[in-house]
Write an enzyme that holds these catalytic residues in place. Structure first.
Site, PDB file in Angstrom:
ATOM      1  N   GLY A  97      15.323  23.115  27.924  1.00 40.59           N
ATOM      2  CA  GLY A  97      16.592  23.771  28.234  1.00 40.59           C
ATOM      3  C   GLY A  97      16.389  24.874  29.275  1.00 40.59           C
ATOM      4  N   THR A 139       7.865  18.831  25.855  1.00 39.52           N
ATOM      5  CA  THR A 139       8.161  17.403  25.848  1.00 39.52           C
ATOM      6  C   THR A 139       8.014  16.782  27.235  1.00 39.52           C
ATOM      7  N   GLU A 146      13.016  19.982  18.251  1.00 42.53           N
ATOM      8  CA  GLU A 146      12.145  20.820  17.431  1.00 42.53           C
ATOM      9  C   GLU A 146      11.518  20.010  16.302  1.00 42.53           C
TER      10      GLU A 146
HETATM   11  C1  LIG Z   1      11.007  44.494  21.045  1.00 46.73           C
HETATM   12  C2  LIG Z   1      11.785  43.592  20.974  1.00 46.73           C
HETATM   13  C3  LIG Z   1      11.845  42.504  20.168  1.00 46.73           C
HETATM   14  C4  LIG Z   1      12.225  41.363  20.854  1.00 46.73           C
HETATM   15  C5  LIG Z   1      12.436  40.105  20.306  1.00 46.73           C
HETATM   16  C6  LIG Z   1      12.524  39.030  21.249  1.00 46.73           C
HETATM   17  C7  LIG Z   1      12.732  37.830  20.733  1.00 46.73           C
HETATM   18  C8  LIG Z   1      13.983  37.282  20.546  1.00 46.73           C
HETATM   19  C9  LIG Z   1      15.106  37.929  20.824  1.00 46.73           C
HETATM   20  C10 LIG Z   1      16.300  37.187  20.744  1.00 46.73           C
HETATM   21  C11 LIG Z   1      16.636  36.523  19.582  1.00 46.73           C
HETATM   22  C12 LIG Z   1      17.811  35.709  19.766  1.00 46.73           C
HETATM   23  C13 LIG Z   1      17.439  34.336  19.667  1.00 46.73           C
HETATM   24  C14 LIG Z   1      18.289  33.443  20.400  1.00 46.73           C
HETATM   25  C15 LIG Z   1      17.876  32.125  20.003  1.00 46.73           C
HETATM   26  C16 LIG Z   1      18.559  31.086  20.703  1.00 46.73           C
HETATM   27  C17 LIG Z   1      18.492  29.857  19.920  1.00 46.73           C
HETATM   28  C18 LIG Z   1      17.314  29.058  20.226  1.00 46.73           C
HETATM   29  C19 LIG Z   1      17.745  27.706  20.520  1.00 46.73           C
HETATM   30  C20 LIG Z   1      16.590  26.855  20.575  1.00 46.73           C
HETATM   31  C21 LIG Z   1      16.994  25.539  21.030  1.00 46.73           C
HETATM   32  C22 LIG Z   1      15.834  24.671  20.835  1.00 46.73           C
HETATM   33  C23 LIG Z   1      15.907  23.485  21.709  1.00 46.73           C
HETATM   34  C24 LIG Z   1      14.868  22.500  21.367  1.00 46.73           C
HETATM   35  C25 LIG Z   1      13.506  22.875  21.829  1.00 46.73           C
HETATM   36  C26 LIG Z   1      12.482  21.831  21.552  1.00 46.73           C
HETATM   37  O1  LIG Z   1      12.725  20.761  21.111  1.00 46.73           O
HETATM   38  S1  LIG Z   1      10.867  22.271  21.912  1.00 46.73           S
HETATM   39  C27 LIG Z   1       9.870  20.872  21.508  1.00 46.73           C
HETATM   40  C28 LIG Z   1       9.737  20.635  20.055  1.00 46.73           C
HETATM   41  N1  LIG Z   1       8.812  19.606  19.798  1.00 46.73           N
HETATM   42  C29 LIG Z   1       8.397  19.284  18.609  1.00 46.73           C
HETATM   43  O2  LIG Z   1       8.822  19.867  17.620  1.00 46.73           O
HETATM   44  C30 LIG Z   1       7.295  18.244  18.503  1.00 46.73           C
HETATM   45  C31 LIG Z   1       7.150  17.649  17.141  1.00 46.73           C
HETATM   46  N2  LIG Z   1       5.785  17.257  16.934  1.00 46.73           N
HETATM   47  C32 LIG Z   1       4.855  18.021  16.290  1.00 46.73           C
HETATM   48  O3  LIG Z   1       5.165  19.148  15.906  1.00 46.73           O
HETATM   49  C33 LIG Z   1       3.489  17.447  16.092  1.00 46.73           C
HETATM   50  O4  LIG Z   1       3.194  16.489  17.005  1.00 46.73           O
HETATM   51  C34 LIG Z   1       3.340  16.841  14.696  1.00 46.73           C
HETATM   52  C35 LIG Z   1       4.347  15.775  14.417  1.00 46.73           C
HETATM   53  C36 LIG Z   1       3.469  17.992  13.681  1.00 46.73           C
HETATM   54  C37 LIG Z   1       1.927  16.245  14.553  1.00 46.73           C
HETATM   55  O5  LIG Z   1       1.001  17.145  15.054  1.00 46.73           O
HETATM   56  P1  LIG Z   1      -0.556  16.772  15.126  1.00 46.73           P
HETATM   57  O6  LIG Z   1      -1.234  17.761  15.954  1.00 46.73           O
HETATM   58  O7  LIG Z   1      -0.694  15.352  15.526  1.00 46.73           O
HETATM   59  O8  LIG Z   1      -0.947  17.011  13.678  1.00 46.73           O
HETATM   60  P2  LIG Z   1      -1.284  16.031  12.460  1.00 46.73           P
HETATM   61  O9  LIG Z   1      -2.531  15.292  12.771  1.00 46.73           O
HETATM   62  O10 LIG Z   1      -0.104  15.252  12.030  1.00 46.73           O
HETATM   63  O11 LIG Z   1      -1.552  17.147  11.389  1.00 46.73           O
HETATM   64  C38 LIG Z   1      -2.707  17.991  11.430  1.00 46.73           C
HETATM   65  C39 LIG Z   1      -2.515  19.199  10.595  1.00 46.73           C
HETATM   66  O12 LIG Z   1      -1.730  20.129  11.287  1.00 46.73           O
HETATM   67  C40 LIG Z   1      -0.715  20.632  10.446  1.00 46.73           C
HETATM   68  N3  LIG Z   1       0.418  21.048  11.272  1.00 46.73           N
HETATM   69  C41 LIG Z   1       1.170  20.332  12.094  1.00 46.73           C
HETATM   70  N4  LIG Z   1       2.074  21.087  12.675  1.00 46.73           N
HETATM   71  C42 LIG Z   1       1.885  22.328  12.228  1.00 46.73           C
HETATM   72  C43 LIG Z   1       2.527  23.556  12.467  1.00 46.73           C
HETATM   73  N5  LIG Z   1       3.585  23.644  13.305  1.00 46.73           N
HETATM   74  N6  LIG Z   1       2.095  24.655  11.839  1.00 46.73           N
HETATM   75  C44 LIG Z   1       1.067  24.573  10.986  1.00 46.73           C
HETATM   76  N7  LIG Z   1       0.411  23.434  10.729  1.00 46.73           N
HETATM   77  C45 LIG Z   1       0.821  22.333  11.333  1.00 46.73           C
HETATM   78  C46 LIG Z   1      -0.414  19.457   9.541  1.00 46.73           C
HETATM   79  O13 LIG Z   1       0.230  19.859   8.386  1.00 46.73           O
HETATM   80  C47 LIG Z   1      -1.778  18.912   9.298  1.00 46.73           C
HETATM   81  O14 LIG Z   1      -2.404  19.673   8.310  1.00 46.73           O
HETATM   82  P3  LIG Z   1      -3.506  18.992   7.404  1.00 46.73           P
HETATM   83  O15 LIG Z   1      -2.794  17.984   6.559  1.00 46.73           O
HETATM   84  O16 LIG Z   1      -4.499  18.333   8.278  1.00 46.73           O
HETATM   85  O17 LIG Z   1      -4.050  20.119   6.602  1.00 46.73           O
HETATM   86  C1  LIG Z   2      19.308  18.684  23.396  1.00 47.66           C
HETATM   87  C2  LIG Z   2      17.812  18.660  23.437  1.00 47.66           C
HETATM   88  C3  LIG Z   2      17.123  19.778  23.851  1.00 47.66           C
HETATM   89  C4  LIG Z   2      15.735  19.770  23.929  1.00 47.66           C
HETATM   90  N1  LIG Z   2      15.085  20.872  24.381  1.00 47.66           N
HETATM   91  C5  LIG Z   2      13.738  20.844  24.541  1.00 47.66           C
HETATM   92  C6  LIG Z   2      13.043  21.967  25.058  1.00 47.66           C
HETATM   93  O1  LIG Z   2      13.629  22.997  25.347  1.00 47.66           O
HETATM   94  N2  LIG Z   2      11.710  21.887  25.249  1.00 47.66           N
HETATM   95  C7  LIG Z   2      11.014  20.760  24.930  1.00 47.66           C
HETATM   96  O2  LIG Z   2       9.804  20.752  25.120  1.00 47.66           O
HETATM   97  N3  LIG Z   2      11.641  19.685  24.398  1.00 47.66           N
HETATM   98  C8  LIG Z   2      12.982  19.690  24.206  1.00 47.66           C
HETATM   99  N4  LIG Z   2      13.633  18.599  23.678  1.00 47.66           N
HETATM  100  C9  LIG Z   2      12.865  17.404  23.318  1.00 47.66           C
HETATM  101  C10 LIG Z   2      12.716  17.219  21.817  1.00 47.66           C
HETATM  102  O3  LIG Z   2      11.864  18.182  21.286  1.00 47.66           O
HETATM  103  C11 LIG Z   2      12.204  15.802  21.529  1.00 47.66           C
HETATM  104  O4  LIG Z   2      13.200  14.901  21.916  1.00 47.66           O
HETATM  105  C12 LIG Z   2      11.867  15.645  20.063  1.00 47.66           C
HETATM  106  O5  LIG Z   2      10.695  16.350  19.730  1.00 47.66           O
HETATM  107  C13 LIG Z   2      11.723  14.167  19.629  1.00 47.66           C
HETATM  108  O6  LIG Z   2      10.748  13.514  20.356  1.00 47.66           O
HETATM  109  P1  LIG Z   2      11.043  12.128  21.118  1.00 47.66           P
HETATM  110  O7  LIG Z   2      12.255  12.332  21.938  1.00 47.66           O
HETATM  111  O8  LIG Z   2       9.775  11.766  21.769  1.00 47.66           O
HETATM  112  O9  LIG Z   2      11.388  11.088  19.993  1.00 47.66           O
HETATM  113  P2  LIG Z   2      10.487   9.895  19.486  1.00 47.66           P
HETATM  114  O10 LIG Z   2       9.281  10.437  18.826  1.00 47.66           O
HETATM  115  O11 LIG Z   2      10.276   8.898  20.558  1.00 47.66           O
HETATM  116  O12 LIG Z   2      11.436   9.318  18.361  1.00 47.66           O
HETATM  117  C14 LIG Z   2      12.079   8.050  18.400  1.00 47.66           C
HETATM  118  C15 LIG Z   2      12.034   7.393  17.013  1.00 47.66           C
HETATM  119  O13 LIG Z   2      10.683   7.141  16.653  1.00 47.66           O
HETATM  120  C16 LIG Z   2      10.431   7.605  15.342  1.00 47.66           C
HETATM  121  N5  LIG Z   2       9.032   8.041  15.218  1.00 47.66           N
HETATM  122  C17 LIG Z   2       8.269   8.679  16.149  1.00 47.66           C
HETATM  123  N6  LIG Z   2       7.064   8.974  15.640  1.00 47.66           N
HETATM  124  C18 LIG Z   2       7.049   8.541  14.371  1.00 47.66           C
HETATM  125  C19 LIG Z   2       6.092   8.582  13.332  1.00 47.66           C
HETATM  126  N7  LIG Z   2       4.905   9.158  13.492  1.00 47.66           N
HETATM  127  N8  LIG Z   2       6.417   8.038  12.134  1.00 47.66           N
HETATM  128  C20 LIG Z   2       7.629   7.495  11.952  1.00 47.66           C
HETATM  129  N9  LIG Z   2       8.576   7.434  12.888  1.00 47.66           N
HETATM  130  C21 LIG Z   2       8.300   7.946  14.095  1.00 47.66           C
HETATM  131  C22 LIG Z   2      11.401   8.750  15.151  1.00 47.66           C
HETATM  132  O14 LIG Z   2      11.660   8.982  13.783  1.00 47.66           O
HETATM  133  C23 LIG Z   2      12.616   8.269  15.902  1.00 47.66           C
HETATM  134  O15 LIG Z   2      13.391   7.469  15.044  1.00 47.66           O
HETATM  135  C24 LIG Z   2      15.027  18.594  23.575  1.00 47.66           C
HETATM  136  C25 LIG Z   2      15.730  17.460  23.130  1.00 47.66           C
HETATM  137  C26 LIG Z   2      17.109  17.481  23.061  1.00 47.66           C
HETATM  138  C27 LIG Z   2      17.825  16.252  22.619  1.00 47.66           C
END
Ligand SMILES: CCCCCCCCCCCCCCCCCCCCCCCCCC(=O)SCCNC(=O)CCNC(=O)[C@H](O)C(C)(C)COP(=O)(O)OP(=O)(O)OC[C@H]1O[C@@H](n2cnc3c(N)ncnc32)[C@H](O)[C@@H]1OP(=O)(O)O
Ligand SMILES: Cc1cc2nc3c(=O)[nH]c(=O)nc-3n(C[C@H](O)[C@H](O)[C@H](O)COP(=O)(O)OP(=O)(O)OC[C@H]3O[C@@H](n4cnc5c(N)ncnc54)[C@H](O)[C@@H]3O)c2cc1C
Length: 662
Positions: free
Chosen positions: A181, A142, A424
């Site tokens: 984070g 982000t 996410e």
């Molecule tokens: C050996 C040892 C083993 C070891 C093991 C080790 C490992 C582990 C060990 C330990 C384990 C313990 C764990 C501890 C955990 C702790 C907890 C964690 C806490 C976490 C806290 C988290 C904090 C928060 C972190 C965050 O927040 S991180 C940032 C997150 N940010 C977002 O989430 C952005 C959202 N935005 C989008 O995801 C995209 O922007 C958007 C909207 C999809 C449009 O994407 P765009 O590219 O524009 O695509 P379209 O044009 O709309 O679509 C185009 C075409 O692609 C398709 N498609 C879109 N996606 C996807 C997708 N995914 N996948 C597949 N297809 C997709 C779509 O269906 C369409 O298909 P079609 O219809 O064409 O067929």
């Molecule tokens: C506590 C916390 C931890 C985070 N940790 C991480 C991290 O570790 N790594 C990382 O990379 N990011 C992290 N983020 C960021 C997080 O992934 C983004 O805030 C999240 O993906 C939302 O994006 P944005 O903030 O740009 O919201 P925006 O997209 O600006 O959303 C604002 C408004 O616009 C609307 N909107 C946006 N697009 C559309 C659309 N296409 N259609 C309709 N409505 C729409 C939404 O629904 C929403 O109401 C964290 C955020 C928080 C709050």
């Protein structure tokens, strides 16, 4: 040791089933329960993890204490030989009492991205140091300007063939990485998502391992500006950070190259699917579904136990004040949430299993189920977090004034959980992703393709052709779960059709595909919501068939009926419009729900006991197992920093002088 509160004892005596049996089922088996408790007691009995109440600490102290615990945690995991991801997760949750912590992104996203997107050689280079915490990483995607629309991220990674390096830049203010984070102070590396440029061409987002702090001194490296983004609504232990990169050079080998590759000469090899870069997000979305269940089940545990010991008002004149759990209105607030907590627990297990199954296929080179996995994880993440988020707040208010105290535990659960609706993948945006998949499937089914998986109901569209409601037999038998599942399915099919027709109608007005989409967003989100609701009801019903214990089966059947019927009342317009329900049935449902509340009442405490949160994990004065809430609330208040002196210094500084002036 104070005696157990008599009300809560009585509740436990009245239960009709064995809580241990249900706990085992929730954990997966008796052995899994035993192991989870063993891991939890390792933490609870560890003097290193005894902690001061974070409510009485500053943010900096909280961050400090969290880093201390995280470091000790890593050492101890090693000593105990705990390496199974699920067990690491139990241990971690217990150490941090459910709070997010500075290493979450390292454990949850940095390591996961390495495992899924690094080439074998890269894994050799980076995984062991990262596992040993020499490399501490985060996931930096982000930016100030974009969180959702990641295709428009502005950070660039330009390949320089002369040195075989990538040059990273954040060219604008809006391109500064913002939010990751653990980025601000903890991490020395980041997986940076950046637009890849090579030989003058942009190839879109790719992931790069970027060192940001010196491995010896922990000082930021040249060209790196990094820090903490400041206090937030919650997440006080976490140093969410900013990062600005200026001409930072990294070796070619630091681009994650399991799928896409850049050769030494700069030529680019395409990945088999350009969405594989998004894989880590799918993993965390799948995990968040289980987090919804945990947040909601904890909140219900607190609110229901407290409601069993709290007496208030008069129900029948002359009788003692009843337990507030005896008020129908209180039951109506809490029991549907309790049912949802159970439903989401099963959905969380299903989502995790599905993720691992389909990822297995992806690792074998079969990408065919990726779209369904993405649609399911995105939709269920949004559906369950929205419900849980609202539910936590209902639980808090159901505790009256005491729910507002930090020692109730509910404010912390809320502020820690609520960003799951945003991070996410923002929930509305996720619902629209699921809708995109549903509409596509709808069209395929129309064209005669046979669909499989969770959308197979769209094959049955012929059955759904509009007919006058009066001539159609009502579908729902409100006493039969299978019939309710069918109704949810037909409602989903109907709403997918409504959304598809809206799109079609807009397109006939010869506007663009994109505008048609935007003008249909309300229908599209509702279609996804209905689809997810169907999946949840279906999974809950399916779970019942696995339960052999008749007493447990009976009580869960009651919860499943309540979940399904309550959902119908919340969305009755849909069911009526689709002709799935008649108006008289609506009042029958209300009567049925009332009867179910009465059925659940004697088991309510046992049902939350079965979630098996020990007091240390729950961290709530109101949710204590022994029910002694008033005594411990008084003890807690005495420890408030304002009570350190009998007379606060402000009295001498301001009040006393003021008095002499007046
Ligand atoms: C050996 C040892 C083993 C070891 C093991 C080790 C490992 C582990 C060990 C330990 C384990 C313990 C764990 C501890 C955990 C702790 C907890 C964690 C806490 C976490 C806290 C988290 C904090 C928060 C972190 C965050 O927040 S991180 C940032 C997150 N940010 C977002 O989430 C952005 C959202 N935005 C989008 O995801 C995209 O922007 C958007 C909207 C999809 C449009 O994407 P765009 O590219 O524009 O695509 P379209 O044009 O709309 O679509 C185009 C075409 O692609 C398709 N498609 C879109 N996606 C996807 C997708 N995914 N996948 C597949 N297809 C997709 C779509 O269906 C369409 O298909 P079609 O219809 O064409 O067929
Ligand atoms: C506590 C916390 C931890 C985070 N940790 C991480 C991290 O570790 N790594 C990382 O990379 N990011 C992290 N983020 C960021 C997080 O992934 C983004 O805030 C999240 O993906 C939302 O994006 P944005 O903030 O740009 O919201 P925006 O997209 O600006 O959303 C604002 C408004 O616009 C609307 N909107 C946006 N697009 C559309 C659309 N296409 N259609 C309709 N409505 C729409 C939404 O629904 C929403 O109401 C964290 C955020 C928080 C709050």
């Amino acid at each position: 040791l104070a005696a157990m509160n008599p009300d809560i004892c009585r509740e436990r005596e009245n239960a009709t089933f064995n809580t241990e049996t249900l706990t085992n089922m929730l954990d997966g088996s008796a052995e899994k329960t035993r192991r989870r408790r063993e891991i939890e007691s390792l933490v609870i009995n560890d003097p290193d993890f005894q902690h001061d109440d974070p409510n009485f600490m500053s943010r900096s102290e909280r961050y400090d204490a969290a880093v201390k615990k995280s470091s000790q945690m890593i050492m101890k995991l090693r000593d105990y030989g705990i390496s199974d991801p699920e067990e690491i997760y139990f241990y971690k949750r217990c150490v941090h009492r459910g709070f997010s912590e500075p290493l979450d992104l390292h454990l949850g996203m940095f390591l996961t991205t390495l495992l899924n997107q690094a080439s074998p050689t890269q894994l050799d280079t980076f995984f062991t140091p990262a596992w040993n915490l020499e490399i501490v990483g985060t996931y930096a995607q982000t930016e100030l300007g974009h969180g959702t629309h990641i295709r428009k991220l502005e950070t660039t990674a330009t390949y320089d063939p002369s040195t075989q390096e990538f040059v990273l830049n954040c060219p604008t203010v809006s391109s500064i990485k913002w939010w990751p984070g653990g980025l601000g102070k903890t991490s020395n590396h980041a997986i940076v998502l950046a637009q890849l440029y090579t030989l003058g061409k942009c190839h879109g987002l790719h992931a790069f391992i970027v060192p940001i702090r010196c491995m010896k001194t922990h000082q930021p490296l040249p060209g790196v500006t990094v820090g903490d983004i400041g206090p937030k609504f919650g997440f006080e232990e976490v140093d969410n950070g900013y990062l600005k990169l200026e001409n930072v050079r990294i070796p070619r080998e630091n681009m994650l190259m399991k799928y896409a590759q850049v050769e030494p000469d700069g030529s680019y090899l395409k990945p088999p699917s350009d969405k594989l870069t998004y894989g880590t997000m799918v993993f965390i979305r799948a995990m968040i579904v289980g987090e919804s269940a945990r947040a909601l089940s904890k909140s219900c545990t607190i609110a229901i136990r407290y409601s069993a010991v709290r007496h208030q008002s008069e129900l029948r004149p002359g009788e003692p004040e009843p337990q507030i759990l005896d008020y129908q209105a209180q039951q109506y607030k809490l029991f549907p949430l309790l049912a949802a907590a159970y439903a989401f627990t099963f959905v969380g297990q299903y989502m995790s299993d599905t993720y691992h199954r389909i990822t297995g296929h992806i690792n074998q080179g079969d990408f065919s189920q990726l779209p369904e996995l993405h649609a399911l994880a995105a939709g269920l993440k949004a559906f369950t977090t929205w419900t849980a988020n609202a539910g936590i707040e209902v639980c808090r208010m159901a505790c009256g004034g005491h729910g507002y105290l930090c020692c109730s535990g509910l404010p912390d659960i809320y502020v820690t959980f609520t960003p799951t609706c945003t991070y996410e993948g923002e929930n509305t945006v996720m619902m629209l992703q699921t809708a995109r998949f549903l509409v596509k499937c709808y069209r395929q089914a129309r064209e005669g393709q046979q669909l499989s998986g969770t959308v197979s109901y769209l094959n049955e569209q012929q059955r759904l052709q509009p007919q006058p409601v009066s001539s159609r037999p009502t579908v729902v038998n409100i006493n039969d779960l299978a019939s309710l599942v069918e109704a949810y399915k037909l409602r989903a099919a109907k709403l997918v059709e409504v959304a598809a027709k809206s799109l079609q109608g807009e397109l006939q007005r010869s506007i663009s595909q994109e505008d048609a989409w935007n003008n249909s967003s309300i229908e599209l989100v509702r279609a996804s919501d209905a689809h997810c609701h169907y999946v949840v009801v279906e999974l809950f019903a399916a779970k019942l068939s696995e339960i052999s214990d008749t007493a447990v089966h009976s009580v869960l059947n009651t919860l499943a009926l309540l979940y399904a019927l309550h959902g119908i009342t919340l969305n009755s317009g849909d069911f009526l419009q689709a002709g799935l329900l008649s108006v008289p049935q609506l009042s029958q449902i209300t009567q049925r729900i009332k009867a179910l509340l009465v059925e659940i009442r004697p088991n309510a405490v046992a049902l939350v006991d079965s979630f098996d949160y020990n007091d240390e994990m729950l961290n709530s004065v109101l949710g204590r197992y022994d029910g002694n809430v008033y005594e411990s609330m008084f003890e807690w208040a005495k420890r408030s920093p304002l009570n350190r002196t009998e007379v606060h210094e402000s009295y001498y500084k301001y009040m006393k002088p003021l008095r002499s002036k007046l």
